[in-house]
Enzyme design. Structure first.
Site, PDB file in Angstrom:
ATOM      1  N   LYS A   1       0.840  -1.204   0.000  1.00  0.00           N
ATOM      2  CA  LYS A   1       0.000   0.000   0.000  1.00  0.00           C
ATOM      3  C   LYS A   1       0.875   1.255   0.000  1.00  0.00           C
ATOM      4  CE  LYS A   1      -0.283  -0.208   5.046  1.00  0.00           C
ATOM      5  NZ  LYS A   1      -1.013  -0.833   6.157  1.00  0.00           N
TER       6      LYS A   1
ATOM      7  N   ARG B   1     -10.334  -0.420  15.172  1.00  0.00           N
ATOM      8  CA  ARG B   1     -10.347   0.351  13.942  1.00  0.00           C
ATOM      9  C   ARG B   1     -11.413  -0.313  13.074  1.00  0.00           C
ATOM     10  NH1 ARG B   1      -4.662   1.065  10.727  1.00  0.00           N
ATOM     11  NH2 ARG B   1      -5.156  -1.067  10.103  1.00  0.00           N
TER      12      ARG B   1
ATOM     13  N   TYR C   1      15.617  30.922   7.475  1.00  0.00           N
ATOM     14  CA  TYR C   1      14.418  31.559   8.026  1.00  0.00           C
ATOM     15  C   TYR C   1      14.436  31.527   9.555  1.00  0.00           C
ATOM     16  CZ  TYR C   1      12.109  31.139   3.430  1.00  0.00           C
ATOM     17  OH  TYR C   1      11.766  31.227   2.117  1.00  0.00           O
TER      18      TYR C   1
ATOM     19  N   MET D   1      11.575  24.872   2.023  1.00  0.00           N
ATOM     20  CA  MET D   1      10.757  24.028   1.161  1.00  0.00           C
ATOM     21  C   MET D   1      11.611  23.179   0.217  1.00  0.00           C
ATOM     22  SD  MET D   1       7.761  25.050  -1.546  1.00  0.00           S
ATOM     23  CE  MET D   1       6.621  25.714  -0.352  1.00  0.00           C
TER      24      MET D   1
END
Ligand SMILES: *Cc1c(COP(=O)(O)O)cnc(C)c1O
Length: 389
Positions: A39, A137, A272, A320
């Site tokens: 998955k 779950r 930053y 980023m």
């Protein structure tokens, strides 16, 4: 693709994957089937590439979390059985039957819907019953007072037209934990699971072909809980405590490179927020690996990346698209050199621990901007870039 290589890339070592599979096979013994969990794009490794290897190696089953992930594998030429562990809307039943995909069934209401749809389109949907033995779950509730109604619900579901109940499974909450309370909880989950199976099989007068519960934690720690089939994910990728214990190798090696170096005098603030200030003359490397590539900004100033000369502490806020690493004590390291973010020389488990998370989250977080480069028999065999051109 060439333009993005030598920036940041993930090397996927299919030889390590095969080796891990072989070791796991030997570990579980000949009588136990092997389902590989692929998955979430095989935990970030590439679902099609990983599944092809597992199929070639002789794995018995694959598991994904959604119909889309399952169909992606079929389109990629995967013919072996595939189980969807998560939710699938009933509108997809025809699609599942057409693609020979097995669906987990988690409650009576779902069983009824799936049955109706299967009958309507004149096919049979292969299902595995999911039992909730303590994960709380998905799954038929069977704990305590719910035992009888749970068993009844499962039996009813198995008798519905259009459904073929091939398997039954449950999921452990703490099978990877070593403390006694967790071990007791896992024993209780297993005991409840086997009690449910016994009762259901007795009432139905037939056996399930595949009973399974062992995720990576149980495969590593609970040899008596393997049943008919094991269901590991993390171990396949050579990550986590269990992988160390079984001598498995990490399949992913996340690499970046040094784009620029600069030397600053003492008292210079970096990045930053100015959270880092140099205390001495500092040689800083800029690497094109930031939070948009999957680096966690919360790791800012709290981890090291591995150069050929040793670990380089990460400094200042992670941006980023890039971050800075301190090369002051690594004078040999220079522009163009490769740096390992995690992999054989910088364990993903350690980076995960520093981030307060688990290795799963780090490999899953490697973003689509990072090309995957596949190696097999020691040679590069494929590059996949997930960006759309
Ligand atoms: C993800 C998942 C697994 C695999 O878990 P690992 O800890 O990676 O081995 C097995 N079973 C279910 C139901 C899952 O959701």
């Amino acid at each position: 693709m060439e333009s993005t290589l030598k920036r940041t890339w993930a090397v996927i070592d299919l030889d390590a994957l095969k080796e891990n599979y072989d070791k796991l096979r030997r570990h579980i013994g000949p009588g136990v089937k092997f389902l590989g969990v692929v998955k979430a794009d095989a935990y970030g490794h590439g679902a099609i590439q990983v599944s092809r290897v597992l199929q070639r190696c002789g794995a018995d089953y694959l598991a994904v979390s959604s119909a889309d992930e399952a169909v992606e594998l079929r389109r990629g030429g995967i013919t072996m059985p595939i189980l969807i562990l998560g939710h699938t809307p009933k509108e997809q039943v025809e699609n599942l039957i057409r693609n020979n995909i097995t669906q987990a069934v988690t409650c009576r209401a779902k069983a009824l819907e799936y049955s109706e749809e299967a009958v309507r389109c004149g096919g049979t949907l292969k299902i595995h019953i999911k039992v909730d033995t303590g994960m709380s779950r998905l799954g038929y509730l069977v704990a305590g007072d719910h035992f009888a109604t749970g068993v009844e619900g499962i039996c009813e579901s198995c008798r519905l037209p259009g459904l073929d109940a091939e398997g039954i499974f449950t999921h452990f909450a703490v099978s990877d934990e070593e403390d006694e309370e967790s071990r007791e909880y896992t024993r209780e989950q297993f005991a409840l699971f086997t009690a449910v199976i016994e009762k259901v099989e007795e009432k139905l007068g037939r056996k399930f072909r595949l009973r399974h519960c062992a995720n990576s934690g149980a495969v590593a720690n609970w040899p008596e809980m393997l049943l008919d089939m094991v269901r590991p994910g993390l171990l396949v990728y050579g990550c986590g405590e269990g992988a160390r214990k079984l001598g498995l190798r990490p399949v992913m090696r996340l690499m970046t490179s040094i784009s620029t170096t600069k030397t600053y005098g003492p008292g210079t603030s970096v990045s930053y927020g100015r959270i880092f200030r140099t205390e001495r003359t500092t040689r800083m490397g800029v690497v094109p690996y930031g939070y948009a590539d999957g680096f966690f900004r919360s790791l800012s100033g709290r981890c090291s990346l591995m150069t050929a000369q040793g670990p380089a502490p990460q400094r200042g806020r992670i941006c980023m698209d890039m971050c800075m690493i301190d090369l002051t004590d690594l004078p040999e390291v220079d522009v163009g050199d490769e740096v390992e973010v995690f992999g054989p020389h910088n364990p993903v488990e350690e980076l995960a621990a520093l981030a307060g998370t688990i290795p799963y989250e780090l490999t899953c977080a490697v973003s689509k901007r990072v090309p995957r480069v596949y190696f097999e028999n020691g040679k590069e065999t494929e590059r996949e870039l997930l960006l759309r051109f």
